[in-house]
Design a protein around this motif. Structure first.
Motif, PDB file in Angstrom:
ATOM      1  N   PHE A   1      53.880  30.623  30.177  1.00 22.56           N
ATOM      2  CA  PHE A   1      54.511  31.020  28.792  1.00 22.56           C
ATOM      3  C   PHE A   1      55.806  30.289  28.785  1.00 22.56           C
ATOM      4  CE2 PHE A   1      51.412  34.851  28.800  1.00 22.56           C
ATOM      5  CZ  PHE A   1      50.302  33.879  28.658  1.00 22.56           C
TER       6      PHE A   1
ATOM      7  N   LEU B   1      47.776  29.804  33.338  1.00 22.49           N
ATOM      8  CA  LEU B   1      47.243  30.600  32.558  1.00 22.49           C
ATOM      9  C   LEU B   1      48.398  31.537  32.177  1.00 22.49           C
ATOM     10  CD1 LEU B   1      43.704  31.596  33.566  1.00 22.49           C
ATOM     11  CD2 LEU B   1      44.295  30.153  31.532  1.00 22.49           C
ATOM     12  N   GLY B   2      49.451  31.690  32.713  1.00 22.31           N
ATOM     13  CA  GLY B   2      50.448  32.614  32.336  1.00 22.31           C
ATOM     14  C   GLY B   2      51.914  31.878  32.157  1.00 22.31           C
TER      15      GLY B   2
ATOM     16  N   ASP C   1      54.128  36.309  31.891  1.00 21.45           N
ATOM     17  CA  ASP C   1      54.167  35.152  32.554  1.00 21.45           C
ATOM     18  C   ASP C   1      54.420  35.780  34.021  1.00 21.45           C
ATOM     19  OD1 ASP C   1      55.124  32.818  34.340  1.00 21.45           O
ATOM     20  OD2 ASP C   1      55.905  31.891  32.484  1.00 21.45           O
TER      21      ASP C   1
ATOM     22  N   SER D   1      47.219  28.910  27.670  1.00 24.07           N
ATOM     23  CA  SER D   1      48.627  29.664  27.398  1.00 24.07           C
ATOM     24  C   SER D   1      49.253  29.184  26.318  1.00 24.07           C
ATOM     25  CB  SER D   1      49.280  29.559  28.708  1.00 24.07           C
ATOM     26  OG  SER D   1      49.884  28.327  29.216  1.00 24.07           O
TER      27      SER D   1
END
Length: 497
Positions: free
Chosen positions: A36, A33-34, A178, A159
């Motif tokens: 990036f 989800l993080g 991130d 993300s």
């Protein structure tokens, strides 16, 4: 399909897996989800920093170089130190290096720190995959790998779409976000995920039920990197995985550069690439139910053709819609390839060498991360993007041919994998009459055959200097043959020849 049947299918897809797996799954989801930076690094360097496609390719290659080094080292540490400490060190160090990358300005510093990010982030992959093989039963591993891959892409879909919008307001937020999510992932592992490394002659530490038989574990020889490299069947899988990975890596270096050259924005790229994660989230689980007990060879062939063909279609794209169509095609191949190939790797890996085997498999992706950006950037700068996409289609055909040849070789010389007791090209039969075979050491040529029947007797023949082991357990009979002297035994317990 009715709502009731959909609910039943979903329930069957997630049932029967140990609690430790679900905490590991949760940590994977949080991490992705993080995630990036890796997705938008090439666009950050070319659009925000104004560097060339060649420099972006060089930095991407250094990211892959760091990952290639750590894949092998982390594989060894996963077997020696344990899955959990390797995973924790990787995640904490990744958070630190990603945060630093957001602040550095000098191009040399950017290149060096990016290499460190690749090194630290890729170190978690062998540990996670070995842990899944440890705690999940052999017949459930393809499904478990698919669910973990589903979590990766659920996080990626969210993300990628969010990062495209965040990047329009400043890239530093991406780097810090991130880092923060990676630390949260490490906290989940520290609090909830126990060590799962199998002890020789015993069950897994995590208690998930995925370890090998105690007698087989005790007899399994030590596995070194040399043993892995001499395992020709496994190394063929690694080589074919590398070809497929070089194609998929173009989505994170060459694709955003090509879209930027067309005048499309980071938001446009985020929308197109988010299709990859969204499609995997939508269809990975039902497709895996279809794939789970089928012959891997034709599935891997089809996946290579779809991946190569999808990137080939990119040559005809000029809008966000057409890029999305191309992404959809190669994503379908990825959906088939990933769980099928990871399940095959787990079958071929001996119990106490899972970290090294998974590390070598991860190396194929890391080497692709190293070479694909260099080749992609050079081809685009010299010949244009269309030449790169046409070459990608050819590579897909070559990989499909390799999988076909490997499948024929495996069927003509059926030898078994070493970790779960499954033949690498067989369909798992979990009934009372299941026949399972496993290879527990390429170096010494040990072959184990187990057949659960009605009479407790074992028959073993061994010779040729390689050695053979037959195990007759409970009400089963075992037979392993390598030509030569012959011995017959009955009753429970191992009979060695």
């Amino acid at each position: 399909m009715s709502v009731a049947r959909l609910k039943q299918a979903a329930k069957e897809s997630v049932s029967g897996l140990p609690r430790e797996f679900w905490w590991l799954w949760t940590s994977t989801l949080v991490n992705r989800l993080g995630g990036f930076v890796a997705t938008f690094l090439a666009m950050y360097l070319t659009v925000d920093r104004g560097y060339s496609a060649m420099f972006a390719g060089l930095v991407g290659a250094l990211h892959g170089l760091g990952g290639a080094v750590s894949a092998v080292v982390a594989g060894v540490l996963t077997d020696r130190l344990g899955r959990r400490p390797t995973l924790l060190v990787s995640q904490v160090s990744t958070a630190v290096t990603v945060a630093v990358l957001g602040f550095v300005q000098d191009p040399v510093a950017i290149a060096v720190v990016t290499c460190l990010v690749g090194m630290t982030s890729n170190a978690s992959r062998p540990a996670v995959q070995a842990m899944i093989a440890d705690i999940v039963r052999p017949e459930d591993r393809v499904r478990a790998f698919a669910l973990n891959y589903w979590a990766i892409n659920l996080g990626f879909a969210v993300s990628a779409a969010a990062a495209g919008l965040i990047a329009s307001h400043g890239y530093l937020t991406l780097f810090l976000g991130d880092a923060g999510m990676t630390l949260l992932c490490a906290a989940i592992v520290f609090a909830r995920v126990p060590e799962s490394r199998p002890e020789r002659g015993g069950a897994t530490a995590g208690g998930g039920g995925g370890g090998g038989d105690g007698a087989m574990d005790a007899l399994e020889p030590e596995v070194g990197l040399g043993s892995v490299l001499r395992d020709r069947r496994f190394m063929a899988v690694v080589g074919l995985s590398y070809l497929v990975a070089t194609l998929i890596q173009q989505a994170f270096v060459a694709l955003p550069v090509a879209m930027g050259a067309e005048g499309l924005s980071s938001t446009d790229y985020g929308i197109a690439i988010a299709t990859n994660g969204a499609l995997i989230v939508a269809v990975q689980i039902p497709v895996t139910r279809f794939l789970e007990h089928r012959d891997p060879a034709p599935l891997l062939m089809a996946s290579a053709l779809l991946i190569g063909g999808g990137f080939g279609l990119t040559a005809f794209a000029g809008s966000v819609g057409m890029y999305t169509v191309a992404v959809t095609v190669w994503t379908l191949g990825e959906i088939i390839n990933s769980p099928t190939q990871m399940g095959l790797v787990a079958r071929l890996s001996p119990t106490h060498g899972r970290g090294r085997y998974q590390g070598m498999y991860s190396l194929s992706w890391s080497l692709a991360s190293l070479t694909a950006p260099l080749v992609g950037g050079a081809v685009m700068d010299r010949f244009g993007s269309d030449a790169l996409w046409a070459s990608s289609a050819v590579v897909g055909v070559v990989a499909a041919g390799g999988y076909a040849a490997l499948g024929r070789a495996m069927r003509s010389r059926p030898e078994a994998g070493g970790s779960g007791g499954e033949g690498p090209w067989s369909v798992v039969d979990t009934g009372a009459g299941a026949e399972v075979s496993a290879e527990v050491g390429a170096e010494v040529g040990v072959e184990v055959g187990i057949e659960v029947g009605a009479v407790a007797e074992g028959e073993v023949s061994a010779g040729g200097g390689a050695g053979a082991v037959g195990v007759a357990a409970g009400s089963g009979a075992a037979e392993a043959s390598d030509g030569g002297a012959r011995a017959v035994g009955a009753g429970p317990g191992p009979v060695a020849g």
